[in-house]
Scaffold this active site. Structure first.
Site, mmCIF file in Angstrom:
data_model
loop_
_atom_site.group_PDB
_atom_site.id
_atom_site.type_symbol
_atom_site.label_atom_id
_atom_site.label_comp_id
_atom_site.label_asym_id
_atom_site.label_seq_id
_atom_site.Cartn_x
_atom_site.Cartn_y
_atom_site.Cartn_z
ATOM 1 N N ASN A 226 4.557 -5.694 -2.553
ATOM 2 C CA ASN A 226 4.251 -6.089 -1.183
ATOM 3 C C ASN A 226 5.137 -5.321 -0.216
ATOM 4 O O ASN A 226 4.874 -4.153 0.049
ATOM 5 C CB ASN A 226 4.339 -7.595 -0.966
ATOM 6 N N ARG B 37 -3.138 -9.005 -10.259
ATOM 7 C CA ARG B 37 -2.454 -9.537 -9.082
ATOM 8 C C ARG B 37 -1.514 -10.681 -9.492
ATOM 9 O O ARG B 37 -1.821 -11.452 -10.414
ATOM 10 C CB ARG B 37 -3.535 -10.082 -8.151
ATOM 11 N N THR C 23 3.502 0.007 -0.712
ATOM 12 C CA THR C 23 2.717 -0.298 -1.900
ATOM 13 C C THR C 23 2.496 1.072 -2.468
ATOM 14 O O THR C 23 2.946 2.041 -1.893
ATOM 15 C CB THR C 23 1.411 -0.985 -1.480
ATOM 16 N N SER D 91 -5.544 -10.009 -1.181
ATOM 17 C CA SER D 91 -4.997 -8.659 -1.038
ATOM 18 C C SER D 91 -5.921 -7.780 -0.209
ATOM 19 O O SER D 91 -7.114 -8.074 -0.083
ATOM 20 C CB SER D 91 -4.839 -8.042 -2.426
ATOM 21 N N SER D 92 -5.365 -6.711 0.331
ATOM 22 C CA SER D 92 -6.182 -5.687 1.000
ATOM 23 C C SER D 92 -6.299 -4.423 0.152
ATOM 24 O O SER D 92 -6.929 -3.455 0.584
ATOM 25 C CB SER D 92 -5.547 -5.303 2.336
#
Ligand code: DON
Length: 601
Positions: free
Chosen positions: A431, A130, A411, A482-483
């Protein structure tokens, strides 16, 4: 231990489950119109308003390996690497770099991602690559002197970018698990950039859509425009060849020098200069200091499955496990796919899980995230006590907040399995679509706008409508929450499913539904991907759904209990998944909602 948890949760929810059967409306009756024959899901419904699948695409079957990704060229690259004797990690690295060329909206070297890896001996690993906030970032960097958010700054332009992690992630993954030489794995991406590739309709539309931003944010730069003439209105079309000469050179530097080809020397200099030109914060020092992190995978039992998923900095894994545990005791299969009671318990679980996400989740290197507590049955029970089948819970009673809008979904996720049974699940992103829309001059790649995934101000929603607080506040060198939920499932100890999707805040609920579609509703992998989806994220207090995900009868039943339902005109999820079938062959399932493609052999 597992058994104890299962029994515990069963007794915990049994009363609710029994109560629910009594309150079933006709649309959710125990006699659901779903049947299973020979493991293949069949949907039978007299209600013509229900079309449960986006399309009737069939899965791709292979015995030796499978790659499912967002772009046909990238999936082909992965397949070629597997056929050349590469393992799943070699193929995944090649796909990540190929996507950076052929899928610039989300594939990237200027962004970051997460990898979940399970080797064929059953050992699991996760890699967090990330992005990080630059060293000069500050908590209130997007606020004006009155403390109000300065609109757009965390979304568009140079200030929106975090320090990219993708290249270091790939270097780390390959160093630890790759088999083929690094240079060989990078070559397909170099070729695609150098020789060009033919745009799909969707590729062309995407680039045409951002033409104005390309000109305003990158004045005078030659990238991604069909023509540089200021008066030229030429647009991209299907079949046009996109050549990316500067990107090819950047990729060659990475190919020749590995990590140093991006985080030091020419590329680092070009990136830092670009930031300086546009008022961004990333420096050469930030780049030198960036390192991907191996983290302990988050694992949890669900019936006879083991879920292997991403721990924080993703919220996805924690949320997925919470969701699965919340609904495990309910007879979802008997109630039927997307019937009112099924949808109701899933939505109520989602409401509570996203409220937790806002409160507790952030970068574990900076804040203490109580992961064990959040997924423990004791805790989940406390979250369920105000649930009733009679009436929707009010999100304001779960916790307060305000609302958003939904942005274009960009994404990307890909799944790879090789002939030895090693499996990779990667979700990677800039993103928003094409990230910050800044193209690094001389280097030819888009930068991310991942800073918007931080909570720029407590209670103010980000571009996905997600709200956060101190746990996800900006700090120098911190990773934004983040998801993304790359996940691998084992069944009875063996590799079973590789799953993931883009979709911002909807990632978690799409992954959750896709898994349940297979293991509770008996769908094939491709049917589970084709199946229409819905989503609730606590705030705003409404359930969005793809047209056809619920029948009219279900919609009425839900509305009568106070649920706000909003039919989408666009779609949810772009899944790329692989399922191991009982005979050991692989079913590759790619999402028919876009250019996603599975290739196997
Ligand atoms: O990490 C996240 O949760 C987001 N940056 C993911 C963004 C995304 O999925 C965009 N759309 N598909």
């Amino acid at each position: 231990m597992e058994k104890r948890i299962a029994l515990y949760s069963a007794s915990l929810f049994i009363a609710l489950a029994i109560a629910s059967c009594k309150t079933q409306s006709p649309s959710g009756s125990a006699d659901s119109k779903v049947s299973q024959s020979q493991g293949v899901y069949q949907y039978r419904d007299e209600d013509p308003t229900v079309k449960p699948f986006f399309s009737d695409r069939q899965g791709v079957i292979g015995r030796n390996g499978m790659v499912a990704s967002a772009h046909p060229e990238a999936s082909q690259v992965g397949l070629t690497i597997l056929q050349a004797g590469g393992n799943a990690v070699d193929a995944a690295v090649a796909v990540q770099f190929a996507l950076a060329v052929v899928y610039p909206g989300a594939g990237n070297i200027g962004g970051g991602g997460f990898m979940v890896y399970r080797d064929n001996a059953g050992k699991a690993f996760t890699l967090d690559y990330r992005e990080k906030a630059p060293g000069r970032a500050t908590q209130n960097m997007y606020l004006d002197s009155l403390g109000n958010v300065r609109p757009g700054l965390s979304i568009s332009g140079h200030l929106a970018s975090g320090v990219p992690g993708s290249v270091d992630g790939m270097v780390e993954a390959h160093k630890r698990f790759g088999k083929l030489p690094w240079a060989q794995v990078l070559q397909p991406a170099v070729d695609l950039a150098q020789k060009g590739f033919a745009l799909t309709v969707r590729d062309a539309l995407g680039l045409n859509r951002i033409k104005t931003d390309l000109n305003t944010i990158n004045p005078g730069k030659p990238y991604f425009l069909k023509s540089l003439l200021p008066t030229d209105t030429t647009t991209w079309h299907k079949g046009d060849i996109l050549v990316q000469a500067d990107l090819a050179q950047t990729l060659q530097r990475i190919q020749a020098q590995g990590r140093a080809g991006f985080y030091e020397g020419e590329t680092a200099r070009l990136l830092a200069e670009e930031m300086q030109r546009g008022g961004g914060l990333i420096t050469e020092e930030d780049l030198r200091n960036y390192h991907a992190v191996w983290r302990n995978p988050l694992q949890a039992k669900y019936k006879n499955y083991n879920v292997i998923t991403m721990p924080p900095t993703s919220s996805g894994g924690v949320a997925l496990i919470q969701l699965m545990r919340f609904t495990e005791p309910f007879p979802l299969r008997r109630w039927g796919w997307n019937r009112d009671s099924t949808a109701q318990v899933m939505i109520e679980a989602e409401r509570r899980v996203y409220a937790d996400r806002a409160k507790f989740l952030g970068d574990p290197d900076f804040v203490n995230v109580p992961v064990d507590k959040l997924i423990s049955p004791d805790y989940l029970r406390t979250r369920w006590t105000d649930f009733s089948f009679a009436k929707a819970t009010d999100s304001r009673a779960v916790k307060g907040g305000t609302i958003p809008g939904y942005e274009s979904l960009e994404t990307t996720h890909f799944s790879v399995v090789d002939k030895e049974g090693n499996a990779v699940s990667i979700t990677t992103t800039l993103n928003g679509g094409y990230g910050s829309r800044v193209v690094v001059g001389g280097a030819g790649f888009f930068m991310n706008n991942e800073m918007d995934d931080f909570s720029v101000k407590p209670g103010v929603p980000n571009m996905f409508g997600l709200i956060g607080n101190q746990a996800n506040a900006i700090a120098p060198n911190k990773r934004m929450l983040s998801s993304m939920t790359p996940t691998i499932l084992e069944k009875d100890g063996k590799l079973f499913m590789v799953v993931g999707t883009p979709g911002g805040s909807t990632i978690i609920t799409s992954v959750y539904q896709t898994i349940l579609n297979v293991i509770e509703h008996g769908m094939t992998m491709q049917q589970a991907v084709n199946a229409l989806k819905f989503h609730h994220q606590w705030l705003p207090d409404k359930t969005i759904f793809e047209n056809g995900a619920f029948s009219d009868a279900t919609i009425q039943a839900m509305q009568s209990r106070g649920y706000v339902l909003e039919r989408l005109t666009n779609t949810l999820g772009r899944m790329d998944c692989v399922l191991v079938r009982p005979d050991g062959s692989f079913e590759g399932a790619s999402d028919p909602r876009a250019d996603n493609t599975a290739r196997g052999y």
